[in-house]
Scaffold this motif. Structure first.
Motif, PDB file in Angstrom:
ATOM      1  N   ASP A   1      -6.810  10.409  -7.034  1.00 29.85           N
ATOM      2  CA  ASP A   1      -7.431   9.858  -8.238  1.00 29.85           C
ATOM      3  C   ASP A   1      -6.737   8.567  -8.678  1.00 29.85           C
ATOM      4  O   ASP A   1      -6.548   7.666  -7.892  1.00 29.85           O
ATOM      5  CB  ASP A   1      -7.446  10.899  -9.355  1.00 29.85           C
ATOM      6  N   THR A   2      -6.335   8.502  -9.929  1.00 32.18           N
ATOM      7  CA  THR A   2      -5.707   7.293 -10.480  1.00 32.18           C
ATOM      8  C   THR A   2      -4.181   7.349 -10.409  1.00 32.18           C
ATOM      9  O   THR A   2      -3.513   6.402 -10.830  1.00 32.18           O
ATOM     10  CB  THR A   2      -6.102   7.123 -11.956  1.00 32.18           C
TER      11      THR A   2
ATOM     12  N   LEU B   1      -5.519   5.864  -3.978  1.00 35.77           N
ATOM     13  CA  LEU B   1      -5.389   5.594  -5.400  1.00 35.77           C
ATOM     14  C   LEU B   1      -6.452   4.593  -5.806  1.00 35.77           C
ATOM     15  O   LEU B   1      -6.711   3.623  -5.098  1.00 35.77           O
ATOM     16  CB  LEU B   1      -4.005   5.018  -5.710  1.00 35.77           C
ATOM     17  N   GLU B   2      -7.045   4.798  -6.967  1.00 34.94           N
ATOM     18  CA  GLU B   2      -8.186   3.976  -7.373  1.00 34.94           C
ATOM     19  C   GLU B   2      -7.905   3.181  -8.642  1.00 34.94           C
ATOM     20  O   GLU B   2      -6.876   3.374  -9.301  1.00 34.94           O
ATOM     21  CB  GLU B   2      -9.405   4.866  -7.588  1.00 34.94           C
ATOM     22  N   ASP B   3      -8.865   2.332  -8.978  1.00 33.58           N
ATOM     23  CA  ASP B   3      -8.716   1.445 -10.129  1.00 33.58           C
ATOM     24  C   ASP B   3      -9.603   1.822 -11.307  1.00 33.58           C
ATOM     25  O   ASP B   3      -9.882   0.989 -12.163  1.00 33.58           O
ATOM     26  CB  ASP B   3      -8.970  -0.012  -9.728  1.00 33.58           C
ATOM     27  N   GLN B   4     -10.012   3.073 -11.378  1.00 33.59           N
ATOM     28  CA  GLN B   4     -10.719   3.524 -12.566  1.00 33.59           C
ATOM     29  C   GLN B   4      -9.718   3.846 -13.679  1.00 33.59           C
ATOM     30  O   GLN B   4      -8.513   3.993 -13.443  1.00 33.59           O
ATOM     31  CB  GLN B   4     -11.543   4.783 -12.267  1.00 33.59           C
TER      32      GLN B   4
ATOM     33  N   MET C   1      -8.066   6.358 -16.572  1.00 35.58           N
ATOM     34  CA  MET C   1      -7.576   7.720 -16.383  1.00 35.58           C
ATOM     35  C   MET C   1      -8.697   8.757 -16.436  1.00 35.58           C
ATOM     36  O   MET C   1      -8.732   9.689 -15.645  1.00 35.58           O
ATOM     37  CB  MET C   1      -6.524   8.038 -17.450  1.00 35.58           C
TER      38      MET C   1
ATOM     39  N   LYS D   1     -11.479   9.227 -15.209  1.00 38.00           N
ATOM     40  CA  LYS D   1     -12.329   8.713 -14.140  1.00 38.00           C
ATOM     41  C   LYS D   1     -13.509   9.641 -13.889  1.00 38.00           C
ATOM     42  O   LYS D   1     -13.628  10.721 -14.463  1.00 38.00           O
ATOM     43  CB  LYS D   1     -11.496   8.499 -12.863  1.00 38.00           C
TER      44      LYS D   1
ATOM     45  N   PHE E   1      -3.988  -1.845 -11.768  1.00 41.43           N
ATOM     46  CA  PHE E   1      -4.290  -1.308 -10.445  1.00 41.43           C
ATOM     47  C   PHE E   1      -3.170  -1.617  -9.466  1.00 41.43           C
ATOM     48  O   PHE E   1      -2.692  -0.733  -8.733  1.00 41.43           O
ATOM     49  CB  PHE E   1      -5.612  -1.901  -9.958  1.00 41.43           C
TER      50      PHE E   1
ATOM     51  N   ARG F   1      -0.108   0.456  -9.852  1.00 44.58           N
ATOM     52  CA  ARG F   1      -0.254   1.780  -9.231  1.00 44.58           C
ATOM     53  C   ARG F   1       0.099   1.713  -7.745  1.00 44.58           C
ATOM     54  O   ARG F   1       0.814   2.585  -7.226  1.00 44.58           O
ATOM     55  CB  ARG F   1      -1.679   2.288  -9.405  1.00 44.58           C
TER      56      ARG F   1
END
Length: 304
Positions: A85-86, A111-114, A116, A118, A134, A137
């Motif tokens: 996820d994030t 790992l994503e850029d949404q 928390m 998400k 992002f 992270r």
């Protein structure tokens, strides 16, 4: 060779890896029995299968790490790629999450850029963090890998296509590679042209493709994905609807009749059935044999 090292060698061959989405032990065992050389722990499947909740950012780091550790422990020779996820917080929390995945034996994570809170990448209304957040992270993940001496594959995922467009999404992924990501994952592509072009734009960094039944991205087979240049193709919910339909059918029969007919007498003819076969799939005989070899007597009086 195990885990991340094995996955890195597989990627170097240039062969497109097809990874089935799993979220519980039985499904993972079935995939292993059928010869898959990697497994993918789906975040959506974990939310649905472990919590009975939708993929709306409701899983915690504990939920995800626990499930990833279980799956990775079934066969240490088969790399597990896992949704992270994030990262579940700021850089410190991301570092801790990645360290826990490494200790669990996970071979790769994305790992994503949404934000928390998400949501599934194939739903609308996704909200993004800014580039700096992002990239923080990604850098935190790289730092965790370096500090632990691990070699986990870090996959940078962006959901920016939906709101910012193709060029902005590619730009984010290129920055993530500069920050230390090993692979790129552009989520939510809506055409085969985008799918092929993204690989070209991000070369020589290997790319991952997400095939979601009923999602927004056109489905392609392994041969077509190979032609496009994808290193890894995940099918996160490939068996989810089959499982749902099987549960639904059996539940309706049991509720309406108070009984389940013998599966061997089904209209389709004899089928596999019986709890013992499932136990065997999950290693019953191996457990009994190990117990005996070690001098145990756990099953000496008529166990399995």
């Amino acid at each position: 060779m195990r885990g991340a090292a094995k996955l890195r060698e597989m990627i170097k061959t240039g062969r497109t890896i097809v990874s089935p989405g799993v979220y519980e032990g039985l499904g993972a065992r079935v995939c292993l029995q059928n010869g898959f050389d990697t497994l993918y722990m789906t975040g959506a499947g974990t939310a649905i299968g472990q919590l009975g909740m939708p993929d709306l950012g409701l899983t915690t780091a504990d939920d995800m790490v626990r499930n990833a550790a279980m799956l990775a422990g079934l066969n240490r020779d088969v790399p597990v790629i896992a949704d992270a996820d994030t990262g579940f917080g700021g850089p410190v929390m991301v570092e801790r999450t990645v360290e826990r995945y490494i200790l669990a034996g996970v071979a790769a994570l994305h790992l994503e850029d949404q934000v928390m809170q998400k949501r599934c990448g194939h739903l609308g209304g996704k909200e993004l963090v800014d580039e700096a957040t992002f990239l923080a992270r990604i850098r935190a993940a790289v730092a965790a890998r370096e500090r632990t001496g691990g070699d986990i594959v870090i996959i940078a995922r962006t959901d920016a296509l939906q709101s910012l467009g193709f060029d902005a999404a590619i730009h984010r992924l290129k920055l993530a590679v500069e920050a230390g990501a090993d692979m790129c994952f552009l989520e939510g592509m809506t055409s085969k042209e985008q799918m092929a072009e993204s690989v070209k734009q991000l070369a020589p960094t290997p790319c991952m493709l997400n095939m979601v039944n009923g999602g927004v991205t056109p489905l392609v087979d392994a041969k077509e994905a190979q032609a496009m240049g994808y290193a890894l193709v995940i099918w996160p919910i490939f068996a989810l609807m089959a499982a749902f339909n099987a549960y639904e059918k059996a539940a309706q029969e049991l509720k309406s009749t108070g009984f389940l007919a013998d599966m061997k007498d089904s209209p389709g003819g004899p089928v596999r059935g019986g709890v013992r076969e499932v136990f065997e799939l999950c290693g019953m005989s191996k457990c009994v044999e190990f117990d005996m070899q070690m001098g145990g007597a756990t099953y000496a009086k008529g166990g399995p």
